[in-house]
Every structure is written in structure tokens, then in C-alpha cells.
Design an enzyme around this catalytic site. Structure first.
Site, short mmCIF file in Angstrom:
data_model
loop_
_atom_site.label_atom_id
_atom_site.label_comp_id
_atom_site.label_asym_id
_atom_site.label_seq_id
_atom_site.Cartn_x
_atom_site.Cartn_y
_atom_site.Cartn_z
N ASP A 9 0.85 -1.19 0.00
CA ASP A 9 0.00 0.00 0.00
C ASP A 9 0.89 1.24 0.00
O ASP A 9 2.05 1.18 0.43
CB ASP A 9 -0.89 -0.03 1.25
CG ASP A 9 -1.69 1.24 1.43
OD1 ASP A 9 -2.39 1.64 0.48
OD2 ASP A 9 -1.62 1.84 2.53
N ASP A 11 -0.16 5.04 0.91
CA ASP A 11 -0.36 6.04 1.96
C ASP A 11 -0.33 5.42 3.35
O ASP A 11 -1.02 4.44 3.61
CB ASP A 11 -1.68 6.78 1.73
CG ASP A 11 -1.65 7.61 0.46
OD1 ASP A 11 -1.00 8.67 0.47
OD2 ASP A 11 -2.23 7.18 -0.55
N THR A 43 -2.90 0.27 -4.24
CA THR A 43 -3.38 1.51 -3.66
C THR A 43 -4.80 1.85 -4.10
O THR A 43 -5.27 1.37 -5.13
CB THR A 43 -2.43 2.67 -4.07
OG1 THR A 43 -2.91 3.90 -3.52
CG2 THR A 43 -2.34 2.81 -5.58
N GLY A 44 -5.44 2.67 -3.30
CA GLY A 44 -6.73 3.22 -3.69
C GLY A 44 -6.58 4.40 -4.63
O GLY A 44 -7.55 4.86 -5.23
N ASP A 215 -2.14 -0.75 5.93
CA ASP A 215 -2.44 -0.11 7.22
C ASP A 215 -3.93 0.10 7.47
O ASP A 215 -4.35 0.32 8.60
CB ASP A 215 -1.76 1.27 7.30
CG ASP A 215 -2.42 2.28 6.38
OD1 ASP A 215 -3.11 3.19 6.88
OD2 ASP A 215 -2.29 2.16 5.16
N ASN A 218 -9.15 -1.19 3.87
CA ASN A 218 -9.20 -1.53 2.45
C ASN A 218 -8.05 -2.45 2.03
O ASN A 218 -8.03 -2.96 0.91
CB ASN A 218 -9.19 -0.27 1.58
CG ASN A 218 -7.90 0.52 1.70
OD1 ASN A 218 -7.41 0.76 2.79
ND2 ASN A 218 -7.35 0.93 0.58
#
Length: 267
Positions: A9, A11, A43-44, A215, A218
């Protein structure tokens, strides 16, 4: 176990609170690649945003974006995996947000669109370094294919909204939080877990040979399917509970710790 693929991930995981990949973590990423490990991002973020960071960190593999709704090559930008939000769900969501006066935004061809400019949009764009476009006749945007729609509001209120939307939109969509203030709606197969499963098969690896690091909630799908699911030291408690290993925080080179422990020193 010899791990062959690491999905990370961005962020609050790969980057620290200053939005930087530290030199120590960058070195660890390069060492992992030198060991023949596929290192990718999950990632989103939109592809354009994730692409910039991936190139900065010298990665050259497909990356997982929009929570897993889009897997795309960095080098030739070929789309390998894509899932759009079902049209009926998008329209229902649009009507719901109009009725509730909720801020809704979406992505079309990797461009961010919203119905009006407000502080929520400004803060989001600044956080992600993303340019945005305003379309007052927002139904025109809603009727176009999109990998992700996003609502921004207070965390507790979004928890209530999520319950209502799961009832309204049904099982064809995946609803998750990337951050407390962000509620994201994708296709039911637009998860980091689905995308990691696809990417492992694409490279000819078993899921048991994969590491997933995150973290937030999601990230839970990819932690659950990976052979080694890692939660950051700064991860939410629910993610730590299901993780196989808890590393240091994003401000303490937690990703570097994972690479050194499970890849570089595992031999």
C-alpha cells in the site's frame, strides 16, 4: 518460505507522514528487486497518482490502483485487469448522494470529477496531488464507466452511510474505507485481494509466495489472500488482528523491516 511478490500500500505504509519514501526504504525496495522479487504497489489512488510514485521508486511492473479495480503496466500502460462499477449502482449512488447532500466524486479516464468545488474536494486534491474537473451536470459523468466512486464526510456518518449503501446497491459492488473520511465504491471484484490474486497468476506465482503490506481496512482482502499478511505499526487495530506479522510504523521504515526480515535475510 521464499517470497516472490510483494504488494505494498502507498499512503501511511510505503510513504511516511511527510509523503516521502525514505532512502532506507528505497534501498530495501531495490535490494528486493535485485533478489528477483516482484515489488508492486496496491493503492486506492488513481493510476496517474500511483504511477508517479512508482516511477520515483524505480519500479517497472504492473501496479494495482483504484483499490484493485485497475491493474496496469508502468512501461507500456497496458491494462491487465479492469472492473467498472455497475451502471445501475452508479446511478443509484448518485441519486442517494443528491438526496443526502453528500460530496461524491469519481474518476473517468484517470481524471477526477466532482459536481461542485468545495473544501472536501480541495483537501482531497491537495492530499493526492490530483488535478480535478467540475461538471455541474454530474449525471453525464455518472453514466460513463468508472473504476471508483468516492464519498467524503465525517467517519461516524460514513459508517452509517456504508450500511445503507450495502442495502441499496447490493452484492455487485464493493464498499470500503481507505481512510476514516473516505468511503469508496467499486465493482465487487475491485478489491486489492482480487487484484493480487490476478497479479500472482500473471507472474506464475502462488499466493502463498506473496507478501501484502498495508495499514487500513481496504487492505484486509490482500492481507487475507497473501501467504504473509503484514500490518504496519500504525495500522488500524482490526487489520493488526488478522495480520500474520506486525512491522514498524510508516515513520520507522516498516516496509524496510519486512523486506529485510522475510526476503533478504530469509536465505
Amino acid at each position: 518460505m521464499t517470497y516472490k511478490l510483494i504488494a505494498i500500500d502507498i499512503d501511511d505504509t510505503l510513504i511516511n507522514d511527510n509523503k516521502e519514501v525514505t532512502p532506507a526504504t528505497q534501498t530495501a525496495l531495490e535490494q528486493a528487486v535485485a533478489h528477483g522479487v516482484v515489488v508492486t504497489l496496491a493503492t486506492g489512488r488513481a493510476y496517474a497518482s500511483a504511477q508517479a510514485l512508482a516511477r520515483q521508486t524505480k519500479l517497472n511492473v504492473p501496479i494495482i490502483t483504484y483499490q484493485g479495480a485497475l491493474v496496469k503496466n508502468l512501461l507500456d500502460e497496458k491494462v491487465l485487469y479492469e472492473r467498472y462499477v455497475p451502471q445501475e449502482a452508479s446511478r443509484k449512488l448518485f441519486d442517494y448522494c443528491l438526496e443526502k447532500n453528500l460530496h461524491l466524486q469519481t474518476y473517468i479516464d484517470d481524471n477526477l470529477y466532482a459536481r461542485e468545488e468545495n473544501q472536501k474536494l480541495l483537501d482531497y486534491a491537495k492530499l493526492n496531488g490530483t488535478q480535478y474537473y467540475i461538471e455541474s451536470d454530474f449525471i453525464k459523468v455518472i453514466e460513463q464507466p468508472t473504476p471508483k466512486l468516492l464519498i467524503i464526510d465525517e467517519p461516524d456518518y460514513l459508517d452509517q452511510v456504508a450500511v445503507e449503501l450495502r442495502e441499496l446497491l447490493g452484492p455487485e459492488v464493493h464498499i470500503t474505507k481507505s481512510k476514516p473520511y473516505f468511503l469508496e465504491i467499486m465493482h465487487k471484484e475491485g478489491t486489492k485481494g482480487h487484484a493480487l490474486t490476478f497479479l500472482a497468476e500473471h507472474f506464475g506465482h502462488q499466493l502463498s509466495e506473496c507478501i501484502a503490506i498495508g495499514d487500513s481496512w481496504n487492505d484486509h482482502e490482500m492481507l487475507e489472500v497473501a501467504g504473509l499478511g503484514v500490518a504496519m505499526g500504525n495500522a488500524i487495530p482490526a487489520l493488526k488482528e488478522l495480520a500474520d506479522y506486525i512491522t514498524a510504523s510508516n515513520n520507522e521504515d516498516g516496509v524496510k523491516e519486512v523486506i529485510e526480515k522475510f526476503v533478504l535475510n530469509a536465505e
